[in-house]
Scaffold this motif. Sequence first.
Motif: not given
Length: 284
Positions: A231-239, A226-228, A265-272
Amino acid sequence: MSIQTIGIIGAGTMGNGIAQACSAAGLQAVLQDVSEPALARALKTISGSLDRAVRKGTLTEEAKAAVLGRIRTTTAAQDLAEADLVIEAATENEAIKIRILQAVDAIARPGTIIATNTSSISITRLAAATQRPDRFVGMHFFNPVPVMALVEIIRGLRTSEATVEAVADLARTLGKTPIGVKNSAGFVVNRILCPMINEAIFTLQEGLASAEEIDAGMRLGCNHPIGPLALCDLVGLDVQLAVMDVLYSNFNDSKYRPAPLLREMVDAGMLGRKTGRGFYTYEK
Ligand code: NAD
């Protein structure tokens, strides 16, 4: 000492997976949580996971019943007294973990090993909260536990070799492959993986390529499954941001600075995936 009964503290994402893996390996699991609904959800999740195996034909109905039969849920911490080894997998908060570990240290038999599944808190520091730092160790499972083959075994400064051996043996009993790691922020896997994802976000931020192209690059050029960015969307950008903050503050090295786009993106609530938007957009 033979390890037959595993106490697991915290019945969330990781705790229920650890209980399932222990029970599937023929061990008794005592799954303890402060929350009754969390325990009920854990049993439902485990049952659903076993049902999928039954449907696939890899597990019989009798075996499923036997696995469920070896898992006992409880809200009473005192029930952990019967465990031969305790794995703490409660909320990732140092103050909560220290309270839990001091309580279990007072309840567990003197020879009992206490392990923690923490992703980011120092094993040496958590060990120091107990009276048994030689019998305290990190046992870092990966999500989803029944599927992922790796367990990082993390030695705190005072963890004994016998303790490391015992939990490595337990990991093998669960069908996992253990790797030994010295206590350090991010251990090994997140220390490598999270900066790689962070660098992918820098390449996106600098406009070197689109998200799709960056992910295709790492899938096709490096054989990553899976691309990085996906993968970040899957894990959660906040994590991801929390791990980078831990690496940055522990090593004081600018190579770990979180990509500004990640923080934005985390500040915008775009966590994946969990919020439906991250580097990609997901249908609810
Ligand atoms: P979670 O939030 O899903 O579950 C935590 C559980 O702990 C909750 O059910 C909560 O009720 C319970 N809890 C809180 N205080 C408690 C107490 N005093 N006694 C007993 N139970 C208590 O968390 P999670 O994602 O399962 O993470 C658990 C641990 O595993 C954390 O340390 C985390 O860093 C680590 N970890 C998580 C992942 C992951 O992908 N989620 C991967 C590896 C390690």
